[in-house]
Each structure stands twice: as structure tokens, then as C-alpha cells.
Write a protein that holds these residues in place. Structure first.
Motif, short mmCIF file in Angstrom:
data_model
loop_
_atom_site.label_atom_id
_atom_site.label_comp_id
_atom_site.label_asym_id
_atom_site.label_seq_id
_atom_site.Cartn_x
_atom_site.Cartn_y
_atom_site.Cartn_z
N THR A 19 -3.81 2.79 -2.58
CA THR A 19 -3.17 3.96 -2.00
C THR A 19 -4.16 4.70 -1.12
O THR A 19 -5.38 4.64 -1.35
CB THR A 19 -2.61 4.88 -3.10
N ARG A 20 -3.67 5.42 -0.13
CA ARG A 20 -4.54 6.03 0.88
C ARG A 20 -4.98 7.44 0.51
O ARG A 20 -6.10 7.84 0.79
CB ARG A 20 -3.82 6.04 2.22
N LEU A 21 -4.09 8.21 -0.10
CA LEU A 21 -4.39 9.58 -0.49
C LEU A 21 -3.74 9.89 -1.83
O LEU A 21 -2.77 9.23 -2.22
CB LEU A 21 -3.86 10.58 0.54
N ALA A 22 -4.24 10.91 -2.51
CA ALA A 22 -3.63 11.38 -3.75
C ALA A 22 -3.40 12.88 -3.65
O ALA A 22 -4.33 13.63 -3.33
CB ALA A 22 -4.53 11.06 -4.95
N LEU A 23 -2.16 13.31 -3.89
CA LEU A 23 -1.81 14.73 -3.82
C LEU A 23 -1.69 15.32 -5.22
O LEU A 23 -0.87 14.86 -6.02
CB LEU A 23 -0.49 14.90 -3.06
N ILE A 24 -2.48 16.32 -5.51
CA ILE A 24 -2.42 17.03 -6.79
C ILE A 24 -1.69 18.35 -6.59
O ILE A 24 -2.08 19.16 -5.74
CB ILE A 24 -3.82 17.28 -7.37
N THR A 25 -0.64 18.57 -7.36
CA THR A 25 0.08 19.84 -7.35
C THR A 25 0.18 20.34 -8.79
O THR A 25 -0.42 19.77 -9.70
CB THR A 25 1.48 19.69 -6.72
N VAL A 26 0.95 21.39 -9.02
CA VAL A 26 1.00 21.98 -10.35
C VAL A 26 1.78 21.09 -11.31
O VAL A 26 2.86 20.60 -11.02
CB VAL A 26 1.60 23.40 -10.31
N GLY A 27 1.18 20.83 -12.47
CA GLY A 27 1.78 20.06 -13.55
C GLY A 27 1.07 20.45 -14.83
O GLY A 27 0.23 21.37 -14.84
N SER A 28 1.34 19.77 -15.92
CA SER A 28 0.63 20.10 -17.15
C SER A 28 -0.84 19.73 -17.01
O SER A 28 -1.19 18.81 -16.26
CB SER A 28 1.24 19.35 -18.33
N TYR A 29 -1.69 20.43 -17.74
CA TYR A 29 -3.12 20.13 -17.67
C TYR A 29 -3.40 18.69 -18.09
O TYR A 29 -4.22 18.00 -17.47
CB TYR A 29 -3.91 21.09 -18.56
N MET A 78 0.84 -1.20 0.00
CA MET A 78 0.00 0.00 0.00
C MET A 78 0.88 1.25 0.00
O MET A 78 1.83 1.35 0.75
CB MET A 78 -0.90 0.02 1.23
N TYR A 79 0.54 2.21 -0.86
CA TYR A 79 1.21 3.51 -0.85
C TYR A 79 0.44 4.43 0.09
O TYR A 79 -0.79 4.43 0.14
CB TYR A 79 1.25 4.11 -2.25
N ASP A 80 1.17 5.23 0.82
CA ASP A 80 0.53 6.20 1.71
C ASP A 80 -0.07 7.35 0.91
O ASP A 80 -1.17 7.82 1.22
CB ASP A 80 1.54 6.73 2.73
N VAL A 81 0.66 7.80 -0.08
CA VAL A 81 0.17 8.87 -0.93
C VAL A 81 0.81 8.75 -2.31
O VAL A 81 1.99 8.42 -2.42
CB VAL A 81 0.46 10.26 -0.31
N VAL A 82 0.02 8.96 -3.33
CA VAL A 82 0.55 9.04 -4.69
C VAL A 82 0.52 10.51 -5.09
O VAL A 82 -0.45 11.21 -4.81
CB VAL A 82 -0.28 8.15 -5.66
N THR A 83 1.61 11.00 -5.68
CA THR A 83 1.74 12.44 -5.93
C THR A 83 1.90 12.73 -7.42
O THR A 83 2.50 11.96 -8.16
CB THR A 83 2.94 13.04 -5.18
#
Length: 314
Positions: free
Chosen positions: A133-143, A1-6
Motif C-alpha cells: 500500500t502507498r499511504l496509511a490514513l489514521i483517523t479517530v478510532g479506539s486506542y 496495490m492499495y492506494d491508501v489503507v484507512t
């Protein structure tokens, strides 16, 4: 299990500190001798690296090039035990890189080359990254990348954490609104919070609780610490968190990402919101003591020592 995928841009940074603000026709003297040294970062990398140093299992999804700088970047991830399952290499391309130029007042100008993380290289993401995975983190990247990442999160029902970056190329307005309404946890600074309020046509950021899926909203306030709003059955709980003192202030780059990493460490380990925010504050205090977004990232022992000292002095 991944804790967070980013998700989001990775970057090989070169930090240039100048004596005076940049001005056309004027030569600015560089102050730092390490101006050609590569520092590894980018929002998803900063968070993943710091969390891995604390013993968590994050999975950054990224593309890299075949340039020489990439070799050092991959070793840097391996040294922190960051999983590389989500890495893809683009042939005949370089990894994302940038120059961060800052003056004595800490004003920044950033020049960025997307390289392997350019939107033209975006492709469908394997479902396996999102199945456990437990959470997913969205940050700035291409659309293109953000849209694909978001759709996979929706498909697999993964709670979304939004590390707000108001880049309207990465997040066109309609898409940005959708993410804000779909996220469980939202991080922003004061300026971003004000812009979110204006964008969404609301008076207070807590209005998002009634509009979407948000349960936690955290705003960083620089030297004034941070504050969090939590939606509960008893109503909205508001907490203010004091800044964690530092030994020295060197570079604020990456402080916001480190706060997120510290917070998510606490949150995923079952700590309450206030305690998780305190962990975010403590982690940020390490990062601003050195040049680079993760240069001074602590292991769990150092982190806990400073956390205990911070809590004793509250």
C-alpha cells in the motif's frame, strides 16, 4: 496495490436538525423529515468512498455488526467499488451508529455507539493489508485499534497521513505526540492547529518539520479556504488556497474528510501540493451541497468539470 489503507470508526448516522439549541427541560422541534434515514460515514469510510468514486483503490479496515442497517452500508460500499477485504463481522453486535443533532447555527451534538468498533473487539491486523500500500490514513478510532494500526505502519514503513482529531481517548497525549512526529502529511482545522501548537510546545505548526517526519501540513480554514506548508530543500513553501464556490450550502458534515480525499487523489496521482489542495477544496464543495458525508460525492467526470471551472476563475 492499495492506494491508501484507512483506520478509524465507521458510523451509520442519523442527522437531526432542530429549530433551537438543545436545552434541558425544553422541547426542540425537528426540522428535517429525513431524520430517521441512515447516512453512512465515519472518517475512514468517507475518505475511502470518495476516493473509490474517483477510481482509486482504498482499503478501509473496519468491523461491522449483524444488524439490518449493516446490509445497506455494505451495499453502499460495493456500489462505489470500495474493497471489502479489510472487513470483519462481529456476531451478536450492531455496527457503529450515531445521532448528529445540529441547530440553525450549525452547532453539533453527537451521540455515538461504538458497537462492533468498540475497543474490546480489537485484534491483530494481518500484515497482508500493509505489504503493498502507498499511504496509511489514521483517523479517530479506539486506542487499541489505533495502536495496532500504527505499529503495522511502522513495521512496514508506510508513510502516515494523520487526519487530526484531538480525541484524547483515541489518542492519549504521548501517543498523539508520537503520531504527529511520525506522520508525513498532517491535516487539521484552525482550532486543531492551535491545540497542536500548545500540546507540542511550539510557536508555529511548521516547527514540526524540524521535530519529526512531516513534509506537508495542511490546515482547512472554513469559508476562508485552506493553506498548506511544504518542507523542501529550498525551505518552507507556504500556499493559500481559495475556497471552491458551491451551488448551495446545506450541511458541512464530512467536509474535512472530503478535502482529505480530494487532496490524496491529487497527491497520489503526482500533482503538486497546491494543485492537490485545490482538488481538496473542490471535493469539499460537493459534499456541503447535500445532507450526509458522501451523499453528493461526484464521479471523476463531474469532479474534473468543477475543478476546471474553479481553476478558470482563480
Amino acid at each position: 496495490m492499495y492506494d491508501v489503507v484507512t483506520s478509524g470508526y465507521m458510523s451509520i448516522d442519523r442527522i437531526v436538525k432542530v429549530d433551537s439549541p438543545l436545552k434541558v427541560g425544553h422541547t426542540s422541534i425537528i426540522l428535517n423529515s429525513d431524520n430517521t434515514r441512515p447516512y453512512y460515514g465515519g472518517c475512514p469510510i468517507n475518505v475511502s468512498y470518495i476516493m473509490a468514486k474517483l477510481g482509486m483503490n482504498p482499503l478501509p479496515l473496519l468491523r461491522v455488526g449483524e444488524d439490518n442497517d449493516t446490509l445497506g452500508f455494505l451495499q453502499y460500499l460495493k456500489d462505489a467499488n470500495v474493497p471489502l477485504n479489510g472487513l470483519k463481522t462481529i456476531e451478536n453486535e450492531s455496527s457503529s451508529n450515531c445521532y448528529i443533532v445540529s441547530d440553525r447555527d450549525n452547532n453539533h451534538v453527537t451521540i455515538f455507539y461504538p458497537g462492533a468498533m468498540d475497543a474490546k473487539y480489537a485484534s491483530e491486523l494481518p500484515d497482508e493489508y500493509f505489504e503493498d500500500t502507498r499511504l496509511a490514513l489514521i483517523t479517530v478510532g479506539s486506542y487499541n485499534d489505533n495502536s495496532e494500526f500504527y505499529s503495522k505502519c511502522q513495521k512496514h514503513g508506510i508513510p502516515i497521513v494523520f487526519g487530526t482529531k484531538l480525541d484524547y481517548d483515541a489518542f492519549p497525549v504521548s501517543f498523539l505526540k508520537e503520531i504527529l512526529l511520525s506522520s508525513k502529511i498532517i491535516f487539521s482545522n484552525e482550532h486543531e492547529r492551535e491545540e497542536i501548537n500548545e500540546l507540542m510546545g511550539i510557536d508555529e505548526i511548521t516547527d514540526l518539520f524540524d521535530m519529526g517526519k512531516a513534509e506537508l501540513i495542511v490546515t482547512t480554514l472554513g469559508e476562508n479556504g485552506s493553506e498548506c506548508f511544504e518542507k523542501t530543500e529550498q525551505g518552507i513553501i507556504h500556499k493559500k488556497i481559495k475556497v471552491c464556490p458551491t451551488k448551495s450550502f446545506v450541511d458541512a458534515t464530512g467536509a474535512g474528510d472530503s478535502y482529505i480525499a480530494g487532496f490524496l487523489y491529487g497527491y497520489l496521482n503526482g500533482y503538486d501540493t497546491e494543485a492537490s489542495c485545490q482538488m481538496g477544496s473542490v471535493m469539499a464543495s460537493f459534499i456541503i451541497e447535500a445532507v450526509g458525508c458522501t451523499t453528493n460525492a461526484p464521479d471523476l467526470k463531474r469532479f474534473n468539470q468543477r475543478l476546471e471551472e474553479y481553476k478558470r476563475n482563480l
